[in-house]
Design an enzyme around this catalytic site. Structure first.
Site, PDB file in Angstrom:
ATOM      1  CE  LYS A 135      -4.224  -1.706   0.232  1.00 22.46           C
ATOM      2  NZ  LYS A 135      -5.280  -1.387  -0.744  1.00 22.46           N
ATOM      3  CG  ASP A 167      -3.822  -0.825  -4.114  1.00 20.47           C
ATOM      4  OD1 ASP A 167      -4.118   0.068  -4.938  1.00 20.47           O
ATOM      5  OD2 ASP A 167      -4.672  -1.365  -3.368  1.00 20.47           O
ATOM      6  CD  GLU A 226      -5.101  -2.902  -6.853  1.00 17.68           C
ATOM      7  OE1 GLU A 226      -6.248  -2.865  -6.370  1.00 17.68           O
ATOM      8  OE2 GLU A 226      -4.238  -3.747  -6.511  1.00 17.68           O
ATOM      9  CG  ASP A 284      -9.403  -1.537  -6.575  1.00 15.20           C
ATOM     10  OD1 ASP A 284     -10.605  -1.862  -6.668  1.00 15.20           O
ATOM     11  OD2 ASP A 284      -8.807  -1.521  -5.489  1.00 15.20           O
ATOM     12  CE  LYS A 341     -10.666  -3.967  -3.913  1.00 15.49           C
ATOM     13  NZ  LYS A 341     -10.187  -2.744  -3.216  1.00 15.49           N
TER      14      LYS A 341
END
Length: 370
Positions: free
Chosen positions: A163, A191, A218, A243, A267
């Site tokens: 992250k 990400d 991402e 995403d 998701k």
């Protein structure tokens, strides 16, 4: 089979340690659990993890929408009629995908139990035998993230999702530190959670990380900037995953038309549940785009639902559903064989719910009946 009652629980799942991403630090994870009971006494569970930065919903709004609109709408309806149920919900409420996902997942759970089959058998049957689990590294100092990666390697992890998404140069140092610590044979996915904002910042960062050997990058730009994703994809060599920019069918259609990403992160909370997720997977498959089932840090309920989708489709090549591993208490018992997960063959989601813990974590609840 008809839905007799729907119970709604607003809970907070305690995290082992804070979860830090570009736009928020989570001390615990707010979630909504739905318990659906049919007239013949079968029970199915669903979950909604809302995120105002991603789905446009909050914990409180999701609870209110389920209580006042969606649950009353579905009492007396057949939970096996997935297409009809989603049409009813979509006509009643625009968007609100996490709230709809809670209903959708509960329906799949109860239908699987009614038919005596795992949910993945309702989706085309099991394709994958197991998936490797990627450990997610929260944002920290370069040294802290590198040390955590080294520790997790000793536990058997062979891939990491980093992250990032603060200041570009600081993020570059984070990635470089982790790569230097783990060596060249460990997979690293980065990400950004929209944190680099635009294509200019992203291209600057990626030119410095050109030789970092990343699996993919991402969502570096803001969610709706499809043209920014196209520019990044054209001017860098690292595979690009979308995403937050991919929520439903309309987004997938634009992504395919513009060739805006190499991979997509589907998701359940973004698209409305299992049924819409399968539609997105079919679209991606036709376009030759690889899929990942992503996490909103759900409990065992939402995580199991995502795994059933991933296990049923060849186009899903990675998963990141690690929520249950981050909680000190969970309402369910989804089992991980770290660093892998293998789903069981029990009916429905295959997850037992601890009603005592559910009540303990509940802040407020309600029951909707005829």
């Amino acid at each position: 089979m008809k839905i007799k009652e729907i119970e709604i629980y607003a809970i907070r799942l305690p995290l082992v340690e804070p979860f830090i991403i570009s736009y928020h630090t989570y001390e615990d994870m707010p979630s909504i659990i739905v318990k659906l009971t049919t007239e013949d006494g079968l029970v199915g569970y669903g979950e909604a993890v809302a995120d105002e930065h991603v789905t446009g919903e909050t914990w409180e709004s999701t609870y209110a929408l389920l209580q006042n609109t969606l649950a009353p709408l579905l009492i007396g309806k057949n939970p096996m009629e997935f297409e009809r149920l989603h049409e009813m919900m979509d006509k009643s409420v625009y968007q609100a995908p996490a709230a709809k996902a809670a209903i959708d997942i509960a329906c799949y759970d109860v239908v699987g139990k009614k038919l005596g089959v795992p949910v993945y058998q309702l989706l085309g049957g099991r394709y994958h035998e197991k998936f490797p689990i990627t450990h997610v590294l929260s944002i920290g100092t370069p040294e802290k993230m590198a040390e955590e990666a080294a520790t997790r390697m000793k536990e058997g992890y062979s891939s990491f999702k980093m992250k990032v998404g603060t200041e570009v140069q600081a993020d570059v140092k984070r990635v470089q530190a982790v790569r230097a610590k783990v060596g060249d044979d460990i997979a690293i996915r980065v990400d950004v959670n929209q944190g680099w904002k635009n294509s200019a910042n992203t291209i600057t960062a990626m030119h410095q990380l050109e030789h970092a050997g990343l699996d993919w990058l991402e969502q570096p730009v803001v969610a709706d900037d499809f043209n920014g994703m196209v520019e990044v994809k054209a001017k860098t060599s690292t595979p690009l995953m979308m995403d937050e920019g991919l929520r439903g069918i309309r987004d997938m259609r634009e992504l395919i038309e513009k060739q805006a990403a190499h991979k997509v992160n589907i998701k359940l909370m973004k698209c409305g549940g299992i049924y819409p997720a399968m539609k997105l997977a079919h679209m991606a498959e036709m376009a030759g785009i690889e899929c990942q089932i992503g996490s909103m840090v759900e409990s065992s309920i939402g995580s199991a639902a995502g795994f059933h989708v991933a296990f049923s489709k060849k186009s899903f090549t990675s998963v990141e559903l690690t929520g249950p591993l981050k909680f000190s208490k969970d309402v369910g018992n989804l089992h991980y064989d770290v660093p892998f997960i293998k789903l069981n063959e029990r009916a429905g989601l295959g997850v037992d719910i601890d009603e005592v813990i559910l009540q303990e974590l509940t802040e407020f609840s309600t029951k909707v009946t005829k």
